[in-house]
Design an enzyme around this catalytic site. Sequence first.
Site, PDB file in Angstrom:
ATOM      1  N   ARG A  52       0.762  -1.123  -0.065  1.00 51.89           N
ATOM      2  CA  ARG A  52       0.023  -0.058   0.087  1.00 51.89           C
ATOM      3  C   ARG A  52       0.761   1.197   0.026  1.00 51.89           C
ATOM      4  O   ARG A  52       2.324   1.096   0.212  1.00 51.89           O
ATOM      5  CB  ARG A  52      -0.918  -0.058   1.168  1.00 51.89           C
ATOM      6  CG  ARG A  52      -0.282  -0.317   2.419  1.00 51.89           C
ATOM      7  CD  ARG A  52      -0.699   0.776   3.521  1.00 51.89           C
ATOM      8  NE  ARG A  52      -0.531   2.097   3.296  1.00 51.89           N
ATOM      9  CZ  ARG A  52       0.486   2.612   3.668  1.00 51.89           C
ATOM     10  NH1 ARG A  52       1.613   2.171   3.939  1.00 51.89           N
ATOM     11  NH2 ARG A  52       0.603   4.017   3.622  1.00 51.89           N
ATOM     12  N   GLY A  53       0.093   2.359  -0.036  1.00 54.47           N
ATOM     13  CA  GLY A  53       0.914   3.682  -0.375  1.00 54.47           C
ATOM     14  C   GLY A  53       1.151   4.070  -1.720  1.00 54.47           C
ATOM     15  O   GLY A  53       1.275   3.060  -2.528  1.00 54.47           O
ATOM     16  N   ASP A 253      -1.983  11.022  -2.687  1.00 54.10           N
ATOM     17  CA  ASP A 253      -2.375   9.916  -3.644  1.00 54.10           C
ATOM     18  C   ASP A 253      -2.649  10.433  -5.131  1.00 54.10           C
ATOM     19  O   ASP A 253      -2.634   9.852  -5.964  1.00 54.10           O
ATOM     20  CB  ASP A 253      -3.557   9.212  -3.093  1.00 54.10           C
ATOM     21  CG  ASP A 253      -3.289   8.120  -2.179  1.00 54.10           C
ATOM     22  OD1 ASP A 253      -3.014   8.500  -0.767  1.00 54.10           O
ATOM     23  OD2 ASP A 253      -2.987   7.120  -2.328  1.00 54.10           O
ATOM     24  N   ASN A 263      -5.810  12.628  -0.006  1.00 50.70           N
ATOM     25  CA  ASN A 263      -4.974  11.617   0.511  1.00 50.70           C
ATOM     26  C   ASN A 263      -5.807  11.062   1.581  1.00 50.70           C
ATOM     27  O   ASN A 263      -6.875  11.141   1.717  1.00 50.70           O
ATOM     28  CB  ASN A 263      -3.822  12.627   1.239  1.00 50.70           C
ATOM     29  CG  ASN A 263      -2.745  11.755   2.056  1.00 50.70           C
ATOM     30  OD1 ASN A 263      -2.169  10.792   1.496  1.00 50.70           O
ATOM     31  ND2 ASN A 263      -2.541  12.046   3.223  1.00 50.70           N
TER      32      ASN A 263
HETATM   33  O1  MRU Z   1      -4.975   3.467   1.726  1.00 49.15           O
HETATM   34  P1  MRU Z   1      -3.331   3.400   1.798  1.00 49.15           P
HETATM   35  O2  MRU Z   1      -2.697   3.063   3.046  1.00 49.15           O
HETATM   36  O3  MRU Z   1      -2.577   3.128   0.463  1.00 49.15           O
HETATM   37  O4  MRU Z   1      -3.251   5.264   1.606  1.00 49.15           O
HETATM   38  C1  MRU Z   1      -1.979   5.892   1.865  1.00 49.15           C
HETATM   39  C2  MRU Z   1      -1.854   7.134   1.836  1.00 49.15           C
HETATM   40  O5  MRU Z   1      -2.744   7.819   1.893  1.00 49.15           O
HETATM   41  C3  MRU Z   1      -0.491   7.969   1.694  1.00 49.15           C
HETATM   42  O6  MRU Z   1      -0.337   9.169   2.329  1.00 49.15           O
HETATM   43  C4  MRU Z   1      -0.191   8.121   0.270  1.00 49.15           C
HETATM   44  O7  MRU Z   1      -0.580   7.053  -0.470  1.00 49.15           O
HETATM   45  C5  MRU Z   1       1.222   8.650   0.025  1.00 49.15           C
HETATM   46  S1  MRU Z   1       2.410   7.459   0.234  1.00 49.15           S
HETATM   47  C6  MRU Z   1       3.960   7.940  -0.295  1.00 49.15           C
END
Ligand code: MRU
Length: 361
Positions: A52-53, A253, A263
């Site tokens: 994730r991320g 995101d 985000n």
């Molecule tokens: O649902 P997730 O855990 O994938 O969400 C991640 C985020 O919101 C992060 O802040 C974003 O992806 C930036 S990662 C460099």
Amino acid sequence: MKSVFPYDSVELSPSGREVVVIDQTQLPGQERFLHLVTAEQVFYAITRLKVRGAAAIGIAAAFGLAMCVNRYRTRSLQAFEKEFLRVKHYLYISRPTAVNLMWALDRMERCFYSTLQGLPADETDDRHAIEVLRNALIAESRAIKAEDVKMCEAISQLGFSLLRPGCGILTHCNAGHLATSKFGTALGPIYLAQQQGYSPRVYCDETRPLLQGARLTAYELSKAGIDVKLVCDNMAATLMAQGKIDFVFVGCDRVAANGDVANKIGTNGVAIIAKYYKVPLYVFAPTSTIDLDCPKGESIVLEERPSFEMTDLFFSKPIAPKGVQVYNPAFDITPASLISGIITEKGIIRPRDVKNLRKLK
Ligand code: MRU
């Protein structure tokens, strides 16, 4: 920049036949690695947030696509192309909000067709063409990751330039090593600050409902020996009223053309509070997350996730009545007006310069 981790969150094995990810759903309890060998496994790992991320899922999808066509056995170029497009379109919809996913897969498609066009006009050997394509796709997926490492270093340096010794930073969700190739975006400057002897004080929101802050950011920062305190999501106002926070650093995101940002759910609430208490909020966004096709935040698709993640997942007993209706959006939109700067690897975009987002692409 020194990595505090002995492993990367996403790797392609040397043979190009396995995508190796640390299973983020098992952290902080267990450091368990998954060896993904099918498109379905990569899709599942992304949708279930094992990887994730935004940056990490883009890299995982590119590696996944390269791995799948590397494993696909055929002597027909037509069948190879069909399989490439099938896997690409399948992974494309594994999550809807982080544009890095689509960006990385589109880049892989451009690589496919430019390599094809580069073959000699009299190439008649499908097997040779497939071999050339396989190698090009593996190289492209590795380049996406290598560029992400450089991006994280550049973005971390820029973020670090804002900090001073002993300052207090609030962060939401996880935009660190785990969410990227290495180092992270919003957490990168904090690692640098620690390495430079600034002793940053970090508060991390637990980030309901999937607890990326509690499980992942607290794990990352404490592993690096950083002074990190975990707080519940509803404590941000208290921290700011007490003067404990000098900066809010968050990841991203997707950035819309007008500077609105998607985000993790809760970011907008933190941004509103930060504005009230005059605490600057910086969004860390590689240029690959800028989506000029989205004119404003409202045009960004916000993922909704299943109800059990709110009511059951991290609890020994359900915390809500059985069958209760649940609304579980995974992201929110922070309007450009609440953001002090968008930090990209190419520079910091201030609100008055939001039109310059175009120049970075
Ligand atoms: O649902 P997730 O855990 O994938 O969400 C991640 C985020 O919101 C992060 O802040 C974003 O992806 C930036 S990662 C460099």
